[in-house]
Design a protein around this motif. Structure first.
Motif, short mmCIF file in Angstrom:
data_model
loop_
_atom_site.label_atom_id
_atom_site.label_comp_id
_atom_site.label_asym_id
_atom_site.label_seq_id
_atom_site.Cartn_x
_atom_site.Cartn_y
_atom_site.Cartn_z
N PRO A 29 69.59 -31.92 -39.21
CA PRO A 29 70.10 -31.89 -40.58
C PRO A 29 70.24 -33.31 -41.13
CG PRO A 29 71.38 -30.45 -39.16
CD PRO A 29 70.48 -31.22 -38.27
N ILE A 30 70.01 -33.44 -42.42
CA ILE A 30 70.01 -34.76 -43.04
C ILE A 30 71.39 -35.43 -42.96
CG2 ILE A 30 70.56 -34.00 -45.38
CD1 ILE A 30 68.47 -36.10 -46.34
N PHE A 36 68.91 -37.83 -37.47
CA PHE A 36 67.90 -37.71 -38.53
C PHE A 36 66.94 -38.90 -38.50
CE2 PHE A 36 66.61 -38.62 -42.92
CZ PHE A 36 66.07 -37.41 -43.32
N LEU A 37 67.50 -40.11 -38.44
CA LEU A 37 66.67 -41.31 -38.48
C LEU A 37 65.90 -41.52 -37.18
CD1 LEU A 37 69.09 -43.77 -40.34
CD2 LEU A 37 67.21 -42.43 -41.29
N GLU A 38 66.52 -41.23 -36.05
CA GLU A 38 65.83 -41.38 -34.77
C GLU A 38 64.65 -40.42 -34.67
OE1 GLU A 38 68.97 -40.91 -31.98
OE2 GLU A 38 69.86 -42.87 -32.42
N LYS A 352 68.57 -47.58 -46.23
CA LYS A 352 68.05 -46.65 -47.23
C LYS A 352 68.84 -45.34 -47.22
CE LYS A 352 63.33 -48.47 -47.04
NZ LYS A 352 61.90 -48.18 -46.81
N TYR A 353 69.21 -44.91 -46.05
CA TYR A 353 70.03 -43.70 -45.94
C TYR A 353 71.37 -43.93 -46.66
CZ TYR A 353 72.42 -39.71 -43.78
OH TYR A 353 73.11 -38.54 -43.57
N ASP A 354 71.99 -45.09 -46.40
CA ASP A 354 73.28 -45.38 -47.00
C ASP A 354 73.18 -45.56 -48.52
OD1 ASP A 354 74.41 -45.25 -44.50
OD2 ASP A 354 74.44 -47.42 -44.19
N MET A 355 72.02 -45.94 -49.01
CA MET A 355 71.81 -46.01 -50.46
C MET A 355 71.58 -44.63 -51.08
SD MET A 355 69.16 -49.21 -50.68
CE MET A 355 69.34 -50.66 -49.63
N GLY A 356 71.46 -43.62 -50.23
CA GLY A 356 71.23 -42.26 -50.72
C GLY A 356 69.78 -41.93 -50.99
N LEU A 357 68.85 -42.78 -50.55
CA LEU A 357 67.46 -42.60 -50.90
C LEU A 357 66.77 -41.48 -50.12
CD1 LEU A 357 66.44 -46.34 -51.36
CD2 LEU A 357 66.95 -44.64 -53.13
#
Length: 769
Positions: A29-30, A36-38, A352-357
């Motif tokens: 899940p996102i 998610f990133l790994e 990028k994840y923390d920026m919501g992208l």
């Protein structure tokens, strides 16, 4: 097409990220960030991983068609200097819709002291000593920048600067560790809001890590050689404060530190930043800094430069091709491990994840139907710019209450900066447009209306030195910076004197052009240019009252001006609404309340002149009139600054009295309160800054003569008084000792409270074991 990204929370996990469009495997899940990133990284090729580490600017060497191909091929992780939604949308489409794994890119820009609306330069913002106003400036900047599709700013710049010859003094917040640290926190909160993932927020990337403001001789890009104690005590805290406030990024400095460039400094980037401080965010190089490791002499070629930078922990390479060209071979040879590469890639993806992208790559870009003209007047926040600019102005001198000016008088406005819109913006003014800036001439004319007569003359060119003019114009900020009047000096002066003779009072707008206080604009002199000095002396000879309005990005040496002008108002470069803000103060519609965040030396030979210097065995006498014999002094001129740290006058008068401590001793688990009564003894309402300083009377190492440890900006009506209270805890008494242990030592401390760093009331207390 883009609307689907806004509905991600309502659909299945398979739809949550476009990165999984090509696989039937169900991803994590996102909302499970690490998993998610790994999982994404497991699917990335080596080329795609290295691509994420490249931060590229659109320009002659990378035109848009080429950059679109590079992005679609997964070979770019982010861009900078594209500053409109229309520019950024096709780039994000190439990444998030057309690349193999649909990994979004981010868009960065230097949003330093404003975006479309330009606020005062950072040194001016610091002069407000108003953290709420500073945070508001950053918040407005973030809303405007995010409205242009930007995701990240290379700010705040929190380098401590104690040598005003350094051109980037204008970009920072001054000389004091405590004040700059508090401002760093406020800026991060303003940029990022409640979260950097919000559509109206941008991620902060604190810079320049580290010690960039301490370059030898104030010469930009020069070396820094500094003891660990001084680093930890004076220069490192503002970076750490920004990080603890949540800054998502860090930009490495261009300078070397004790022989090792920051870009290759494993101790700085790994041991201190990541291990000791626990930083988990994104580290980027400065512009071309990895390639510059060759010039520093620590890398013999591009391959070694790339190796040093990636091992140090520089996760994104700004504007060079070395990671692209060299990392594949370094990974293949084993000189750089897969683990080292993956650590950097994860940092980029996590940012990028923390920026919501990953949730919505277009959250700040939006649909094309919603695009506005980025240069539209309606996008500006003029009221906020004017309010904050007024608070940044510092009244340095006001002999016989020459200010405020009467609106019924005839005023001669003279000087090369009186009607210069481009200089009002200051350095690093981002997307600000000088065509939308209010000059001093315009502001004064609007304030006067038909009530008084405003006469104007140029008086002198900014400088008569053609080589300096050529240098300043070489920057080429889209157009010529300095355009001298073709008339000769005698003609310009004659016109000014004719105008001055018709006036009741002269207002002279003098100082620097914005390019004189900029990156790579270090100076050997701090006096006004000769053309302006000659103008002032001629205006003084008329016998008319002389008011100086200074525009500059650093402290200047102003001994003649202090002696001869009736009033001096420091306005720095005050931004989009600068002319209106200055006029508000000149005519008394706003009572100045700014205080200096940096000391003004009497001459360049006094540098450094910072207030919190270390104690020495043979200090110069406190009274400048007393002769010093075998003491630490310069014998040609009085000791001490012309204007001390914290100095700033008002159109009213304030008085401090009845200082008290709630106790004369405390233990480590206790606190005490320092209090003092502030009274407005003048005839108009006004604000001032009450400043708390502490001096450690005896310690295991030499300590400063005093250190700022608190401040409050207080507004009072005429005759009103208020008790101002400062809590004192053990935390305020701590310092880094010879073993770099951060602790307080039992002993006697002197508490000082004043309206600047020199004129204080004081009382002692003891910290018991």
């Amino acid at each position: 097409m883009h609307t689907s990204f806004a509905l991600l929370g309502l659909v299945t996990c398979l739809t949550l990220s476009p990165a999984w469009a090509e696989t039937t495997e169900t991803p994590p899940p996102i909302d499970q960030k690490s998993a998610f990133l790994e999982h994404l990284m497991q699917r990335m090729t080596l080329e795609e991983k290295i691509g994420q580490l490249r931060l590229i600017s659109i320009g002659p060497d990378m035109p848009q068609p080429q950059i679109l191909k590079e992005i679609a091929a997964g070979r770019i992780g982010g861009t900078f200097n594209s500053i409109s939604r229309a520019e950024n949308r096709p780039l994000q489409e190439a990444a998030a819709l057309h690349s193999r794994l649909k990994i979004p890119i981010f868009f960065a820009f230097d949003v330093i002291h404003g975006h479309r609306t330009t606020f005062p330069i950072s040194l001016g913002l610091a002069s407000s000593w108003n953290l709420e106003a500073i945070q508001q400036a950053a918040r407005v900047s973030a809303v405007e920048a995010s409205g242009d599709g930007l995701d990240l700013t290379f700010a705040p710049m929190v380098d401590i600067s104690r040598d005003p010859r350094w051109g980037r003094t204008s970009e920072g917040f001054g000389e004091d560790t405590y004040l700059v640290s508090r401002i760093a926190e406020a800026m991060v909160r303003g940029y990022q809001g409640s979260s950097p993932s919000n559509a109206d927020s941008i991620m902060a990337s604190v810079k320049h890590f580290a010690l960039y403001g301490a370059v030898e001789g104030g010469r930009d890009y020069n070396v820094v050689d500094m003891s660990p104690m001084r680093m930890y005590q004076d220069y490192l805290p503002p970076y750490r404060a920004a990080i603890q406030a949540g800054a998502g990024g860090v930009m490495a400095a261009l300078n070397s530190i004790n022989g090792m460039p920051a870009t290759a400094n494993i101790w700085l980037m790994q041991d201190l930043l990541r291990k000791d401080w626990g930083f988990k965010g994104l580290v980027t190089s400065d512009h071309g800094a990895i390639w510059e490791l060759i010039r520093h002499g620590v890398a013999q070629d591009g391959r070694e430069a790339a190796k040093l930078a990636i091992k140090a922990g520089i996760s994104m390479s700004m504007h060079d091709s070395l990671y692209r060209d060299e990392l594949p071979k370094l990974i293949q040879s084993g000189e750089v491990s897969q683990k080292e590469l993956d650590a950097s890639v994860y940092e980029v993806l996590a940012a990028k994840y923390d920026m919501g992208l990953f949730h919505d790559p277009f959250r700040r870009i939006g649909e094309a139907s919603g695009d506005q003209d980025p240069k539209s007047e309606q996008r500006l926040n003029r009221e906020a710019a004017r309010q904050i600019a007024r608070q940044s102005l510092v009244l340095l001198k006001n002999e016989q209450n020459r200010l405020p000016l009467a609106k019924s008088s005839t005023i001669a406005l003279i000087g090369p900066l009186a009607d210069s819109p481009i200089d009002m913006l200051g350095s690093w003014s981002g997307a600000g447009r000088h065509q939308q800036t209010v000059t001093l001439r315009q502001g004064m004319q609007q304030a006067l209306g038909a009530e008084a007569k405003l006469l104007y003359a140029l008086g002198a060119n900014l400088t008569g030195n053609q080589s300096i003019i050529d240098y300043l114009n070489r920057f080429n900020w889209a157009e010529t910076e300095v355009n001298p009047d073709p008339r000769n000096a005698e003609q310009l002066l004659a016109e000014a004197l004719e105008v001055a003779q018709k006036a009741d009072v002269i207002v002279a707008a003098v100082g620097e052009s914005r390019g004189m206080s900029h990156e790579s604009s270090s100076r050997t002199q701090l006096t006004l240019p000769d053309t302006q000095k000659a103008l002032l002396k001629a205006l003084k000879a008329t016998g008319k009252p002389l008011v100086l309005v200074l525009m500059n990005g650093r402290p200047l040496a102003l001994e003649w001006e202090q002696e001869n002008a009736d009033a001096i108002l420091e306005t720095w470069f005050s931004g989009t609404e600068g002319g209106n803000a200055i006029a508000d103060v000149l005519f008394g519609d706003y009572n100045p309340s700014g205080k200096l965040p940096i000391s003004f030396p009497r001459s360049v030979g006094q540098i450094p002149t910072y207030y919190n210097r270390l104690r020495i065995g043979r200090p110069a006498p406190l009274d400048p009139k007393e002769p010093g014999n075998y003491t630490s002094q310069y014998f040609e001129e009085p000791n001490g600054p012309l204007y001390p740290f914290g100095h700033g006058l008002s159109y009213t008068q304030f008085q401090l009295s009845d200082m008290q401590l709630s106790s004369l001793e405390m233990t480590a688990d206790q606190s005490l309160e320092a209090r003092i009564t502030l009274k407005n003894t003048g005839d108009r309402a006004g604000e001032t800054v009450v400043q708390l300083y502490i001096r450690d009377e005896a310690a295991s190492i030499v300590r400063p003569v005093k250190e700022l440890k608190g401040f409050q900006k207080i507004q009072l009506q005429p005759g009103e008084q208020q008790v101002v209270r400062f809590p004192i805890t053990e935390e305020l008494l701590k310092f880094y000792n010879a073993q770099l242990e951060y602790k307080a030592e039992p002993g006697v401390f002197q508490v000082q409270i004043g309206l600047d760093s020199q004129q204080v009331q004081h009382q002692n207390f003891s910290l018991k074991p």
